[in-house]
Design an enzyme around this catalytic site. Structure first.
Site, PDB file in Angstrom:
ATOM      1  N   CYS A  56     -21.167 -32.380  59.947  1.00  0.00           N
ATOM      2  CA  CYS A  56     -21.316 -31.620  61.569  1.00  0.00           C
ATOM      3  C   CYS A  56     -22.541 -32.504  62.318  1.00  0.00           C
ATOM      4  O   CYS A  56     -22.253 -32.510  63.596  1.00  0.00           O
ATOM      5  CB  CYS A  56     -21.889 -30.029  60.973  1.00  0.00           C
ATOM      6  N   ASN A  57     -23.721 -33.314  61.141  1.00  0.00           N
ATOM      7  CA  ASN A  57     -24.272 -33.340  62.552  1.00  0.00           C
ATOM      8  C   ASN A  57     -24.492 -34.895  62.409  1.00  0.00           C
ATOM      9  O   ASN A  57     -25.711 -35.066  62.713  1.00  0.00           O
ATOM     10  CB  ASN A  57     -25.975 -32.364  61.687  1.00  0.00           C
ATOM     11  N   SER A 114     -32.640 -32.477  59.093  1.00  0.00           N
ATOM     12  CA  SER A 114     -31.929 -31.757  59.493  1.00  0.00           C
ATOM     13  C   SER A 114     -31.922 -30.993  60.318  1.00  0.00           C
ATOM     14  O   SER A 114     -33.370 -31.099  60.953  1.00  0.00           O
ATOM     15  CB  SER A 114     -31.678 -30.845  57.775  1.00  0.00           C
ATOM     16  N   GLN A 121     -27.648 -28.507  51.519  1.00  0.00           N
ATOM     17  CA  GLN A 121     -26.774 -28.290  51.932  1.00  0.00           C
ATOM     18  C   GLN A 121     -26.096 -29.854  52.132  1.00  0.00           C
ATOM     19  O   GLN A 121     -25.094 -30.393  50.963  1.00  0.00           O
ATOM     20  CB  GLN A 121     -25.945 -27.906  53.087  1.00  0.00           C
ATOM     21  N   GLY A 194     -11.760 -20.068  58.443  1.00  0.00           N
ATOM     22  CA  GLY A 194     -11.889 -20.400  57.366  1.00  0.00           C
ATOM     23  C   GLY A 194     -13.274 -20.060  55.757  1.00  0.00           C
ATOM     24  O   GLY A 194     -12.983 -19.147  55.584  1.00  0.00           O
ATOM     25  N   MET A 198     -19.519 -23.030  54.801  1.00  0.00           N
ATOM     26  CA  MET A 198     -20.518 -22.345  55.785  1.00  0.00           C
ATOM     27  C   MET A 198     -20.060 -21.181  55.804  1.00  0.00           C
ATOM     28  O   MET A 198     -21.259 -20.994  56.528  1.00  0.00           O
ATOM     29  CB  MET A 198     -20.617 -23.880  56.585  1.00  0.00           C
ATOM     30  N   ILE A 199     -19.123 -21.203  56.017  1.00  0.00           N
ATOM     31  CA  ILE A 199     -18.277 -19.592  56.331  1.00  0.00           C
ATOM     32  C   ILE A 199     -18.780 -18.464  55.109  1.00  0.00           C
ATOM     33  O   ILE A 199     -19.569 -17.514  55.248  1.00  0.00           O
ATOM     34  CB  ILE A 199     -16.803 -19.651  56.014  1.00  0.00           C
TER      35      ILE A 199
END
Length: 432
Positions: A56-57, A114, A121, A194, A198-199
């Site tokens: 994501c990042n 991060s 993660q 989802g 993460m969810i």
């Protein structure tokens, strides 16, 4: 071989660009093949190596190559692969050669780079990237060693510092934001879209607030059902989302979809059905799950991963002592790795020396075998063999000594003494 890391991340690019450069999992293997063969030079003396880390990042390309133009080639390839003009992409790209690439890998795996300082993660995501690159046949000696050292450093940093303690996770930040919108999260209906890691983290944090209802919508019904049951919630088909969105006060989405799954029109209808009661929406996906125009609606509070990053950074500031300790460990390990990398430069020379010496040996052995077959005296044949090998093996060093003069010759003499430790010194008066 030179190490190089090319990438963009949450420090250098907004989510609107990061989502365009992200690689869906199923695209990484074929992408690695084209990246290696087309842009890192298949005709190079050494086979180029590559790995792609896409989260994501960040999207990062880790390379080991002989190609001096690898930096420009990698940026150009990334631009062409995602159909983004180079002029638009390049200002956001960082290029880290050699020790900078090593230091960056160590910092990323340790959670120092991060958005959530010290989060774990990313380490799993990096291991997944290495596994995928291995399956694609894209890793070799250099990147294998880099990543093995990277994982060892991450373990050391996390085991000897408090870098991961008391961190404010993205999930916790989402709850904090929800509490700014709603007086009591316990009175709200929460929908999770989802069923990934993460969810799961978000569901854990929101479930702790005791929401009025917790529902999971996922493309794979069974997985969504299992997650919902863990938190005493319910599952619903993802296809029902457009007609049931108005039922929920809080919506958190994080899927692997390459296109938005929640459009402006659907949210407008939901807001109207709710009679303009507010909806709190969190989009943790990259590429984004929710069309950004949704955030312009009057009764919708839409937050992305970048928005949550501001809250996360508030918690990062209190752990600078742990950061300094982690950076010191990393710096030492970077120097250790660079020492190993330096030794790799002599490997081709050593290999060539072995090849040449073996060729000389085979030639003299063949000659000796022919003499023995002819009936020559074995002792004389062995003597001739040993003499010939001696002469040929020292021919190179003695020729080099005769060719150089002055300080170069003195240095070479000292070097030779190291090779042949019983060689007499120049001031030896024994006459030998």
């Amino acid at each position: 071989m030179q190490l190089l890391t090319i990438g963009i991340n949450h420090h250098t690019a907004p989510v609107a660009l990061r989502e365009r450069v992200a690689f869906p999992l199923e695209q990484i293997k074929p992408a690695l093949v084209t990246f290696k063969n087309v842009f890192l030079g298949p005709q190079a003396p050494n086979t180029p190596e590559a790995a792609i880390l896409s989260t994501c990042n960040r999207t990062e390309l880790y390379c080991a190559t002989d190609d001096r133009a690898a930096r420009e080639g990698a940026v150009r390839w990334l631009s062409e692969y995602h159909r983004i003009p180079v002029d638009e992409l390049a200002p956001h790209v960082y290029a880290l050669p050699q020790s900078e690439a090593v230091r960056h890998a160590f910092r990323v795996a340790s959670g120092l780079d991060s958005m959530v300082l010290g989060e774990t993660q990313i380490l799993g995501q990096m291991k997944d990237a290495v596994r995928t690159a291995t399956e694609a046949g894209a890793l070799g000696t250099y990147l294998n060693q880099l990543f093995q050292r990277t994982f060892a450093v991450a373990k050391e940093v996390r085991g000897t510092t408090e870098i991961g303690t008391q961190s404010v996770s993205m999930a916790a930040a989402a709850v904090r934001l929800a509490q700014r919108i709603f007086e009591k999260v316990s009175d709200q209906r929460v929908l999770f879209i989802g069923a990934g890691e993460m969810i799961e983290l978000c569901a854990t944090h929101f479930a702790a607030q005791g929401p009025r209802e917790l529902v999971v919508a996922n493309r794979t019904a069974e997985r969504g059902q299992r997650l919902a049951e863990r938190f005493n919630g319910r599952a619903m088909p993802l296809a029902d989302l457009p007609t049931r969105m108005h039922e929920f006060d809080i919506i958190v989405s994080c899927t692997a979809s390459t296109l938005p799954i929640i459009g402006l029109g659907a949210v407008e209808r939901a807001v109207k059905a709710r009679r303009h009661r507010p909806i709190f929406m969190v989009d943790l996906a990259v590429p984004r799950d929710i069309e950004p125009e949704v955030g312009k609606l009057k009764d919708v509070f839409l937050y992305t991963v970048d928005d949550l990053g501001a809250i996360v950074r508030e918690g990062n500031a209190s752990r600078q002592a742990a950061v300094a300790q982690a950076e010191a460990i990393i710096e030492t390990r970077v120097q250790n790795f660079m020492q190993w990398l330096d030794t790799r430069s002599v490997v081709p020379v050593i290999r060539h020396m072995h090849t040449q010496a073996d060729a000389l040996r085979r030639a003299e052995v063949d000659k000796a075998q022919k003499l023995l077959a002819r009936g020559d005296d074995p002792a004389a044949v062995l003597e001739a063999l040993s003499q010939a090998l001696t002469n040929k093996l020292i021919h190179g060093p003695t020729s080099a000594l005769n060719r150089v003069n002055g300080a170069d010759r003195d240095s070479l003499i000292d070097l030779m003494r190291g090779f042949y430790q019983h060689a007499p010194r120049s001031n030896d008066q024994s006459g030998h």
